[in-house]
Design a protein around this motif. Structure first.
Motif, PDB file in Angstrom:
ATOM      1  N   PHE A  89       0.813  -1.218   0.000  1.00 29.16           N
ATOM      2  CA  PHE A  89       0.000   0.000   0.000  1.00 29.16           C
ATOM      3  C   PHE A  89       0.847   1.269   0.000  1.00 29.16           C
ATOM      4  CE2 PHE A  89      -2.584   3.255   2.241  1.00 29.16           C
ATOM      5  CZ  PHE A  89      -3.572   3.397   1.278  1.00 29.16           C
ATOM      6  N   TYR A  90       1.697   1.457   1.003  1.00 25.73           N
ATOM      7  CA  TYR A  90       2.410   2.735   1.139  1.00 25.73           C
ATOM      8  C   TYR A  90       3.370   2.976  -0.022  1.00 25.73           C
ATOM      9  CZ  TYR A  90       5.192   6.533   3.002  1.00 25.73           C
ATOM     10  OH  TYR A  90       5.836   7.741   3.155  1.00 25.73           O
ATOM     11  N   ASN A  91       4.223   2.021  -0.326  1.00 25.47           N
ATOM     12  CA  ASN A  91       5.232   2.229  -1.367  1.00 25.47           C
ATOM     13  C   ASN A  91       4.656   2.279  -2.781  1.00 25.47           C
ATOM     14  OD1 ASN A  91       7.435   2.449   0.312  1.00 25.47           O
ATOM     15  ND2 ASN A  91       8.175   0.367  -0.007  1.00 25.47           N
ATOM     16  N   ARG A  92       3.543   1.564  -3.025  1.00 28.10           N
ATOM     17  CA  ARG A  92       3.100   1.385  -4.414  1.00 28.10           C
ATOM     18  C   ARG A  92       1.689   1.875  -4.736  1.00 28.10           C
ATOM     19  NH1 ARG A  92       6.802  -2.380  -3.177  1.00 28.10           N
ATOM     20  NH2 ARG A  92       8.400  -2.753  -4.758  1.00 28.10           N
ATOM     21  N   LYS A  93       0.887   2.236  -3.723  1.00 21.45           N
ATOM     22  CA  LYS A  93      -0.485   2.658  -4.019  1.00 21.45           C
ATOM     23  C   LYS A  93      -0.856   4.014  -3.417  1.00 21.45           C
ATOM     24  CE  LYS A  93      -2.398  -1.999  -4.566  1.00 21.45           C
ATOM     25  NZ  LYS A  93      -3.421  -2.972  -4.115  1.00 21.45           N
ATOM     26  N   ARG A  94      -0.247   4.378  -2.314  1.00 21.79           N
ATOM     27  CA  ARG A  94      -0.649   5.596  -1.602  1.00 21.79           C
ATOM     28  C   ARG A  94      -0.022   6.826  -2.252  1.00 21.79           C
ATOM     29  NH1 ARG A  94       0.784   9.165   2.353  1.00 21.79           N
ATOM     30  NH2 ARG A  94      -0.795   9.652   3.926  1.00 21.79           N
ATOM     31  N   LEU A  95      -0.851   7.785  -2.656  1.00 21.44           N
ATOM     32  CA  LEU A  95      -0.350   9.021  -3.250  1.00 21.44           C
ATOM     33  C   LEU A  95       0.222   9.915  -2.154  1.00 21.44           C
ATOM     34  CD1 LEU A  95      -3.202   9.861  -5.799  1.00 21.44           C
ATOM     35  CD2 LEU A  95      -1.172   8.440  -6.114  1.00 21.44           C
ATOM     36  N   HIS A  96       1.388  10.511  -2.433  1.00 26.01           N
ATOM     37  CA  HIS A  96       2.100  11.311  -1.437  1.00 26.01           C
ATOM     38  C   HIS A  96       2.093  12.773  -1.868  1.00 26.01           C
ATOM     39  CE1 HIS A  96       4.976  12.329   1.634  1.00 26.01           C
ATOM     40  NE2 HIS A  96       5.161  11.064   1.955  1.00 26.01           N
ATOM     41  N   SER A  97       1.573  13.655  -1.017  1.00 33.05           N
ATOM     42  CA  SER A  97       1.458  15.070  -1.381  1.00 33.05           C
ATOM     43  C   SER A  97       2.829  15.696  -1.641  1.00 33.05           C
ATOM     44  CB  SER A  97       0.728  15.837  -0.273  1.00 33.05           C
ATOM     45  OG  SER A  97       1.398  15.703   0.971  1.00 33.05           O
ATOM     46  N   THR A  98       3.855  15.288  -0.883  1.00 38.57           N
ATOM     47  CA  THR A  98       5.201  15.835  -1.075  1.00 38.57           C
ATOM     48  C   THR A  98       5.759  15.496  -2.452  1.00 38.57           C
ATOM     49  OG1 THR A  98       5.589  15.564   1.296  1.00 38.57           O
ATOM     50  CG2 THR A  98       7.524  15.933  -0.069  1.00 38.57           C
ATOM     51  N   LEU A  99       5.263  14.425  -3.049  1.00 38.71           N
ATOM     52  CA  LEU A  99       5.754  13.970  -4.361  1.00 38.71           C
ATOM     53  C   LEU A  99       4.855  14.425  -5.503  1.00 38.71           C
ATOM     54  CD1 LEU A  99       6.599  10.301  -3.301  1.00 38.71           C
ATOM     55  CD2 LEU A  99       8.204  12.210  -3.506  1.00 38.71           C
ATOM     56  N   GLY A 100       4.008  15.431  -5.244  1.00 36.53           N
ATOM     57  CA  GLY A 100       3.080  15.863  -6.286  1.00 36.53           C
ATOM     58  C   GLY A 100       2.005  14.836  -6.545  1.00 36.53           C
ATOM     59  N   TYR A 101       1.555  14.191  -5.485  1.00 40.96           N
ATOM     60  CA  TYR A 101       0.515  13.156  -5.544  1.00 40.96           C
ATOM     61  C   TYR A 101       0.914  12.009  -6.478  1.00 40.96           C
ATOM     62  CZ  TYR A 101      -2.301  16.275  -2.763  1.00 40.96           C
ATOM     63  OH  TYR A 101      -2.732  17.058  -1.743  1.00 40.96           O
ATOM     64  N   ARG A 102       2.149  11.534  -6.266  1.00 39.44           N
ATOM     65  CA  ARG A 102       2.611  10.283  -6.867  1.00 39.44           C
ATOM     66  C   ARG A 102       2.892   9.295  -5.746  1.00 39.44           C
ATOM     67  NH1 ARG A 102       7.898  11.809  -9.944  1.00 39.44           N
ATOM     68  NH2 ARG A 102       8.111  13.095  -8.070  1.00 39.44           N
ATOM     69  N   THR A 103       2.982   8.025  -6.093  1.00 42.56           N
ATOM     70  CA  THR A 103       3.405   7.040  -5.098  1.00 42.56           C
ATOM     71  C   THR A 103       4.936   7.078  -5.008  1.00 42.56           C
ATOM     72  OG1 THR A 103       3.686   5.221  -6.668  1.00 42.56           O
ATOM     73  CG2 THR A 103       1.460   5.559  -5.745  1.00 42.56           C
ATOM     74  N   PRO A 104       5.522   6.623  -3.890  1.00 44.36           N
ATOM     75  CA  PRO A 104       6.980   6.545  -3.816  1.00 44.36           C
ATOM     76  C   PRO A 104       7.586   5.717  -4.948  1.00 44.36           C
ATOM     77  CG  PRO A 104       6.053   6.345  -1.623  1.00 44.36           C
ATOM     78  CD  PRO A 104       4.896   6.332  -2.579  1.00 44.36           C
ATOM     79  N   PHE A 105       6.936   4.609  -5.298  1.00 40.24           N
ATOM     80  CA  PHE A 105       7.453   3.777  -6.383  1.00 40.24           C
ATOM     81  C   PHE A 105       7.395   4.520  -7.714  1.00 40.24           C
ATOM     82  CE2 PHE A 105       7.101   0.373  -9.596  1.00 40.24           C
ATOM     83  CZ  PHE A 105       8.272  -0.310  -9.320  1.00 40.24           C
ATOM     84  N   GLN A 106       6.339   5.301  -7.937  1.00 39.21           N
ATOM     85  CA  GLN A 106       6.251   6.117  -9.152  1.00 39.21           C
ATOM     86  C   GLN A 106       7.394   7.128  -9.193  1.00 39.21           C
ATOM     87  OE1 GLN A 106       2.026   7.390  -8.702  1.00 39.21           O
ATOM     88  NE2 GLN A 106       1.943   7.176 -10.908  1.00 39.21           N
ATOM     89  N   ALA A 107       7.668   7.755  -8.048  1.00 36.22           N
ATOM     90  CA  ALA A 107       8.738   8.749  -7.980  1.00 36.22           C
ATOM     91  C   ALA A 107      10.088   8.116  -8.328  1.00 36.22           C
ATOM     92  CB  ALA A 107       8.791   9.378  -6.593  1.00 36.22           C
ATOM     93  N   LEU A 108      10.325   6.916  -7.803  1.00 38.73           N
ATOM     94  CA  LEU A 108      11.568   6.209  -8.101  1.00 38.73           C
ATOM     95  C   LEU A 108      11.644   5.847  -9.586  1.00 38.73           C
ATOM     96  CD1 LEU A 108      14.191   4.829  -7.143  1.00 38.73           C
ATOM     97  CD2 LEU A 108      12.812   2.790  -6.646  1.00 38.73           C
ATOM     98  N   THR A 109      10.537   5.348 -10.139  1.00 31.29           N
ATOM     99  CA  THR A 109      10.491   4.968 -11.549  1.00 31.29           C
ATOM    100  C   THR A 109      10.709   6.179 -12.449  1.00 31.29           C
ATOM    101  OG1 THR A 109       8.954   3.162 -11.027  1.00 31.29           O
ATOM    102  CG2 THR A 109       9.073   3.864 -13.325  1.00 31.29           C
TER     103      THR A 109
END
Length: 393
Positions: A363-383
């Motif tokens: 959930f957290y790493n791959r599905k939850r949108l993060h406001s600090t990342l511009g509403y991306r998931t951490p995995f999206q940010a890494l990709t």
């Protein structure tokens, strides 16, 4: 930038296999949630089954019937518990019939209508009459609001009741559904949807006895130019029916991804070195990276100092008792407890371990949108970083 071949810790492998065995979900589905190859996970599961054979005793025809009845009853009770838990979060105790009918309409693809009517105390004839009226001629505005309400309900459920109007609006816009934050907020109020609320912060750090000559290299600047350069870590306590369980995490400030974690029934220094080892083995720690933490005994120990020096990691320590110096890690723990831990009771450490693994990795790493990342998931940010890094180089 060439991507290192991923290495997986024994803990990660064990938790991934457990997700397949405990939930009964297909290997392909679990592998997709964890971002790993289906064949790799299948190999891990096969190895586990070979090493842990479970001979099945022969059942008599009568016993088979009884087992089937028990399985059906358990399935019914689970479905009832799941629906009641969901409805209690979406409906007020004195919700009018129209709101209960709206919930039945929204969930009819997931649960039988007769089943939901019985649990919510709505006669089936009443629901069908309401549905017929609701399906009548609509204005364009009413039709759009109805469509948005359905999509908002789906996003809210997918977020495990954790997303507010901003995150849901961002998720809808990413899917090509235009919706302002204000409109989403209005519709969420109409639907009775409220994200889970955070609890008060409690300090749990046990400071080291000896002063450690390590500066604060972050200075509350919780940003990073690239993954693997600036990391933060901390420990939190989780109560279970078998006693305390302690969770140590390593968080990457560039992606906000939990790149390493460990659970144990103790707070020895190995708890934090194991979490950092997981991040190192997976290729998430660059040479001369900064690792920032509070001044807990584990992070100020000679053992941890030797570990970080051996792996070319620069230590950074905040001030004793000042949680804002490690706010990124504290924020993650507040999120984990608010969105998962405080919503369940864990009779055993094994149940808590499974829940934490699923929350972090799925959930957290791959599905939850993060406001600090511009509403991306951490995995999206890494990709996204890995996709643009070669071009930047």
């Amino acid at each position: 930038m060439s991507e290192r071949r991923r290495k997986f810790s024994p803990q990660f492998k064990a938790e991934a296999v457990q997700m397949v065995l405990e939930t009964g979900r297909p290997i392909a589905e679990v592998a997709r949630d964890l971002g790993i190859n289906e064949g790799t996970l299948g190999n891990w599961v096969n190895v586990w089954r070979r090493e842990n054979p479970e001979p099945e005793p022969e059942l008599t025809p009568v016993e088979r019937v009884r087992v089937k009845e028990m399985e059906d009853e358990i399935r019914r009770l689970r479905m009832e518990n799941e629906f009641l838990k969901k409805s209690s979060g979406l409906l007020r105790p004195d919700a009018p019939v129209a709101e209960r009918c709206a919930l039945i309409q929204a969930e009819k693809a997931t649960y039988p209508i007769a089943f939901m009517c019985a649990l919510l105390g709505v006669p089936r004839s009443t629901y069908y009459a309401w549905a017929e009226r609701a399906a009548g001629p609509q204005t364009a505005t009413a039709a759009r609001r109805a469509m948005l309400a359905e999509q908002i309900q789906l996003e809210f459920t997918a977020s495990r009741s954790t997303s507010g109007c901003r995150r849901i609006a961002a998720a809808l816009n990413q899917r090509g559904i235009d919706a302002s934050v204000g409109l989403v907020a209005d519709l969420m109020r109409e639907l009775g949807l409220r994200a889970v609320q955070p609890r008060a912060y409690k300090r749990t750090t046990v400071p080291g006895e000896q002063p450690v000559p390590a500066a604060d290299l972050l200075g509350r600047d919780f940003t990073a130019a690239a993954p693997g350069q600036r990391l933060v870590g901390d420990i939190t306590y989780l109560r279970t029916g078998q006693g305390w369980l302690y969770l140590a995490v390593v968080l990457d400030l560039a992606t906000r991804m939990v790149v390493g974690w460990q659970l144990a029934p103790h707070m020895r220094t190995s708890l934090v070195t194991d979490a950092l080892t997981m991040a190192i083995d997976a290729g998430h720690v660059q040479p001369d990276a900064i690792f920032h933490s509070d001044r807990g005994t584990q992070y100020t120990s000679a053992e941890f100092a030797a570990f970080t020096e051996a792996h070319r990691i620069r230590r950074s320590l905040g001030r004793t008792g000042v949680c804002w110096d490690n706010a990124a890690a504290e924020s993650f723990f507040a999120t984990l407890k608010n969105e998962m831990y405080h919503r369940h009771i864990f009779p055993t450490r094994a149940k808590a371990r499974f829940a934490v693994a699923e929350y972090i990795e799925v959930f957290y790493n791959r599905k939850r949108l993060h406001s600090t990342l511009g509403y991306r998931t951490p995995f999206q940010a890494l990709t996204d970083y890995r996709a643009t890094a070669p071009a930047a180089a």
